[in-house]
Design an enzyme around this catalytic site. Structure first.
Site, mmCIF file in Angstrom:
data_model
loop_
_atom_site.group_PDB
_atom_site.id
_atom_site.type_symbol
_atom_site.label_atom_id
_atom_site.label_comp_id
_atom_site.label_asym_id
_atom_site.label_seq_id
_atom_site.Cartn_x
_atom_site.Cartn_y
_atom_site.Cartn_z
ATOM 1 N N GLN A 98 0.845 -1.184 -0.082
ATOM 2 C CA GLN A 98 0.015 0.129 -0.009
ATOM 3 C C GLN A 98 0.861 1.365 -0.015
ATOM 4 O O GLN A 98 0.593 2.194 0.790
ATOM 5 C CB GLN A 98 -0.973 -0.077 1.205
ATOM 6 C CG GLN A 98 -2.131 -0.917 0.928
ATOM 7 C CD GLN A 98 -3.178 -0.288 -0.074
ATOM 8 O OE1 GLN A 98 -3.401 0.813 -0.302
ATOM 9 N NE2 GLN A 98 -3.862 -1.163 -1.002
ATOM 10 N N SER A 99 2.125 1.111 -0.795
ATOM 11 C CA SER A 99 2.834 2.211 -0.703
ATOM 12 C C SER A 99 2.158 3.641 -1.359
ATOM 13 O O SER A 99 1.752 3.750 -2.253
ATOM 14 C CB SER A 99 4.124 2.081 -1.547
ATOM 15 O OG SER A 99 4.839 3.049 -1.750
#
Ligand SMILES: *Cc1c(COP(=O)(O)O)cnc(C)c1O
Length: 325
Positions: free
Chosen positions: A75-76
């Site tokens: 989920q960068s």
């Protein structure tokens, strides 16, 4: 001190606003709280990486690169902002994400895809190794990739937050706010390195406090101090040590990176319901949870003033639905 800033593209909505958090301050019976809204930098839902990318993408373009490559957690926020910057400048983009594709394509991963980024799942391979392979493969295919390190945290990325301190100091002066503390989430260290160096350059007298979201404090401190020193040299300021300004708190690591616990859940719900402001599950939820705890046990008191620097990340919220409500 007069830093010589490198070339920069303009993609962030700046200056980001500073808002008082009056209801939250009253609720906590604590210090006067303000929030600096870098969640509103504007690059496909914004965040702190946008300021870093203004310098990184400028260098990529100056070098004639046609493809951005970077890496991060699944989920960068950094990868999502990099994908958006690539789209805006007509560059290709490959992002190397940890682990396997999750069953549900949501949050930042959905946005990565909408932005046209190629996603390479690293699986069991270390991310840096996978990124080196992806970069080499692009070169073999005749592309000119520009590799951006984890979190955009090199001297160019940190420079985004040196410049952000110039912006902040001008706002604080205009609005007559004198924060005793600047508090924010710290991970790969570029944000904190820029803020501490900017604090030194532009004369901020209070304490800069990074709340670690994943690593032990001494590791973050070492990384931040080294990066701040290298950034000072890069900006033509010679040997400048800001090591004594680097303060990191690692009391709120909880179950580890991106494991949402009661600290984050309470902070996110409280700030949403007191201020109408969304925090994120991985970084700002943890940093705000830490700040709330520091206020509750009296480390930061009534009569003091705190600026919480919101670094973004709200695009990840849908990926954590069951942990948050
Ligand atoms: C990347 C990130 C941070 C941490 O910034 P670093 O420069 O890596 O320390 C904090 N908050 C959010 C929302 C982020 O995406």
């Amino acid at each position: 001190m007069n830093p010589k800033y490198p070339e920069r593209i303009r993609i962030a909505h700046l200056p980001t606003p500073i808002e008082p958090m009056e209801r939250l301050s009253r609720h906590l019976e604590g210090p006067e709280l303000f929030i600096k809204r870098d969640d509103l930098t504007g690059l496909a839902t914004g965040g702190n990486k946008t300021r870093k990318l203004e310098f990184l993408v400028a260098e990529a373009l100056a070098q004639g690169c046609d493809h951005l490559v970077t890496t991060g957690a699944s989920q960068s926020n950094h990868c999502r902002q990099t994908a958006a910057a690539a789209a805006k400048f007509g560059l290709g983009c490959t992002i190397v994400l940890s682990g396997q594709a999750p069953p549900l394509t949501t949050g930042n991963i959905l946005i990565d895809k909408l932005l046209g980024a190629q996603i390479h799942w690293a699986g069991d391979q270390p991310r840096s190794e996978a990124m080196a392979e992806v970069t080499a493969a692009l070169q073999a295919n005749g592309r000119t990739p520009y590799p951006i390190p984890l979190g955009g945290s090199n001297v160019l990325g940190a420079t985004g937050y040196v410049l952000a301190m110039q912006e902040l100091m001008a706002q604080l002066q205009a609005e007559q706010i004198t924060p005793d503390f600047i508090v924010f989430a710290s991970s790969s260290g570029g944000t904190q390195a820029g803020i501490v160096l900017g604090a030194e350059i532009y004369g901020y007298d209070g304490q800069v406090l990074g709340i670690s979201v994943d690593h032990p404090a001494d590791a973050v401190q070492t990384q931040v101090a080294a990066l701040a020193t290298a950034t000072a040299t890069h900006l033509g300021l010679g040997q400048l040590s800001v090591a004594d300004r680097v303060v990191v708190n690692d009391d709120y690591l909880g179950g580890g990176y991106a494991i949402v616990g009661e600290t984050e859940r309470e902070a996110i719900n409280l700030v949403a319901q007191m201020e109408g402001v969304l925090l994120d599950p991985v970084y700002t939820g943890r940093a705000m949870g830490g700040l709330i705890d520091l206020i509750r046990w009296g480390a930061i008191t009534r009569g003091q003033t705190v600026l919480f620097w919101h670094t973004g990340g709200t695009a990840a919220l849908p990926a954590f639905t069951d942990k948050l409500i």
